[in-house]
Design an enzyme around this catalytic site. Structure first.
Site, PDB file in Angstrom:
ATOM      1  N   GLU A   1       0.873  -1.170   0.000  1.00 20.15           N
ATOM      2  CA  GLU A   1       0.000   0.000   0.000  1.00 20.15           C
ATOM      3  C   GLU A   1       0.909   1.218   0.000  1.00 20.15           C
ATOM      4  OE1 GLU A   1      -2.552   2.482   3.149  1.00 20.15           O
ATOM      5  OE2 GLU A   1      -3.023   0.340   3.146  1.00 20.15           O
ATOM      6  N   CYS A  49      -3.811   7.148   5.551  1.00 21.24           N
ATOM      7  CA  CYS A  49      -3.673   6.848   4.129  1.00 21.24           C
ATOM      8  C   CYS A  49      -4.948   7.158   3.369  1.00 21.24           C
ATOM      9  CB  CYS A  49      -3.277   5.390   3.929  1.00 21.24           C
ATOM     10  SG  CYS A  49      -4.367   4.217   4.755  1.00 21.24           S
TER      11      CYS A  49
END
Length: 484
Positions: free
Chosen positions: A229, A266
């Site tokens: 990620e 995020c």
């Protein structure tokens, strides 16, 4: 400062993980579920010890960190429940059919098996939920894989103590020695990633670091899957009807979302698209101005944010709406499209950009300007915006792994249906998630057994199903025995 793992210690960790792989893979799902529940209970019991360490190393508040502990233990219990229930194995059985056309069909029985030892690179921004006891570790353990965690340098003491709590819980519950290990040091992590005993890796971090590690993983003599990620802007698009219906609410909700956790999520909304003449600038500036300055996770992240913010301030076409504890900038779609690479570069921290569009065509062009993202959000009014939503939805779906309606992306529910991934550069491998039960799929591979005698088959594939595990038999999901 915690010293790096020595070569001898690394060899021991990798050897222990390799030794644990076979007994862990052979463990019955219900037994493995018990081990995972024991870890969850141990984390909850150790919260009063672990949270103060996390506060000292991360500057995050106590309430946030206690919530992370609960999220981590809850996630472990969710995986344990999924294991005990049995569907993580994804068993498919097609019995032999001599009459099948154009050729007779053999007896085929398919099940997911664990890959082997998994290397997890812990993240900095969630010291529990995306670190030693986070989703990558939980999902790999549920899949039946030993885990070696490369600790994040932002919280080394917490990493060591958390690992100790988990390892002791696993030992006491009867899990194989080597089920979980911890290593420290950047070069140590790279060495581990290259080791042939590691069969997969999970990573949460920056785009440059993720790309470099991914390159190592896929160019090894025996390439392995790397689930990274990396970065996401999480754009939010607001219609005129939504502004009319609840403009002030949208302004305060947006500021609350992009400043949550000092902008170190995020899923932080990095851009908010509003119709020209929206009239919300004063409210946005007021809400942003009320955000108090707060310390960031560590000096490296603070320095990166400072340089990133300086870069944005120098971009032509961007102007400052509010500056202080958080920064809000403004531009137009025309300027964004002209300076796309400069404006659409993630700045990790409490900053976001308001972008004005003057027509539906500009709004559509803005959507199309984005690369892959974890999320994309549309705020609209169903009574007015249904057709617009139907037009934009396919474009948002192309660019994001989670599409929201009238919500904010900061907040990732841990559930069966959750998808926390997206097209590159948000993740490497957009078909996988790092949150939710199906995260375990990253660390499993399918094996089909053809025409094996019942007595030779793995127990979960045999005709009898005493545990009542869900199995798809000849196209139908059932918990019954295979018909004879």
């Amino acid at each position: 400062m915690t010293p790096d793992t020595t070569p001898a210690e690394l060899e021991q960790a990798l050897s222990d993980a390799a030794e644990a792989a076979k007994p862990l893979a052979a463990s019955e799902p219900a037994v493995r579920a018990g081990w995972i529940r024991a870890v969850a209970d141990a984390l909850d019991a150790a919260a009063d010890e672990l949270v103060p360490i996390a506060m000292r190393e991360s500057s995050l508040p106590e309430a946030r960190l206690r919530g992370e502990v609960a999220r981590s233990s809850g996630q472990l219990r969710l995986f344990a429940d999924a294991l005990a229930e049995g569907s993580l194995l994804d068993i498919i059985i097609d019995t032999a059919d001599p009459q099948a056309k154009p050729v007779p069909r053999p007896d085929l029985r398919r099940v997911l098996v664990p890959l082997g030892p998994v290397l997890v690179f812990a993240a900095s921004n969630f010291p529990f939920a995306f670190s030693v006891c986070g989703g990558d570790t939980a999902s790999a353990l549920a899949a039946g894989c030993p885990v070696v965690v490369k600790a994040h340098p932002g919280h080394p003491e917490l990493s060591v103590r958390t690992a100790e709590v988990m390892i002791e819980a696993l030992r006491a519950a009867g899990a194989p020695a080597g089920t979980l290990g911890l290593i420290q040091g950047y070069d140590v992590g790279v060495t581990a990633l290259k080791d042939p005993r590691i069969t997969a890796a999970g990573f949460t971090g920056s785009v440059p670091a993720g790309k470099a590690l991914h390159e190592i993983a896929v160019t090894r003599p025996e390439p392995i899957p790397f689930y990274g990620e990396l970065g996401s802007l999480n754009p939010v698009f607001v219609t005129q009807a939504a502004v009319h219906a609840r403009g002030d609410e949208l302004a305060t909700g947006y500021v609350g979302s992009f400043t949550l956790g000092v902008g170190q999520f995020c899923t932080k909304p990095g851009l908010l698209f509003l119709p020209a003449g929206h009239g919300l600038e004063e409210k946005l500036a007021e809400a942003t101005g009320q955000v108090a300055q707060a310390p960031m996770l560590n000096d490296r992240i603070a320095s990166g944010f400072s340089s990133g913010l300086d870069r944005l301030r120098k971009v032509d076409g961007l102007r400052v709406i509010s500056d202080g504890g958080a920064t809000l900038l403004s531009t137009t779609v025309a300027e964004l499209l002209e300076r796309r690479e400069e404006i659409l570069e993630e700045c990790f921290g409490p900053v976001s950009i308001v972008v004005e569009y003057s027509s539906i065509e500009e709004l559509t062009a803005a959507v199309e300007a984005f690369e892959g993202n974890l999320t994309a959000t549309l705020h609209g009014e169903e009574s007015v915006d249904t057709e617009l939503a139907r037009t934009l939805l396919p474009k948002l779906t192309e660019r994001a792994g989670r599409v929201l309606w009238n919500g904010w992306p900061t907040g990732v529910a841990v559930s069966w249906a959750q998808h926390h991934g997206g097209p590159f550069p948000s993740t490497v491998g957009s078909i996988h998630t790092s949150v939710g039960v199906t995260a375990a799929r990253r660390f499993q591979r399918p094996v089909a057994y053809q025409d094996l005698p019942d007595t030779v088959l793995p127990e979960v594939l045999r005709n009898a199903n005493p545990a009542g595990i869900p199995r798809r038999i000849n196209g139908t999901v059932t918990t019954t025995d295979v018909p004879q």
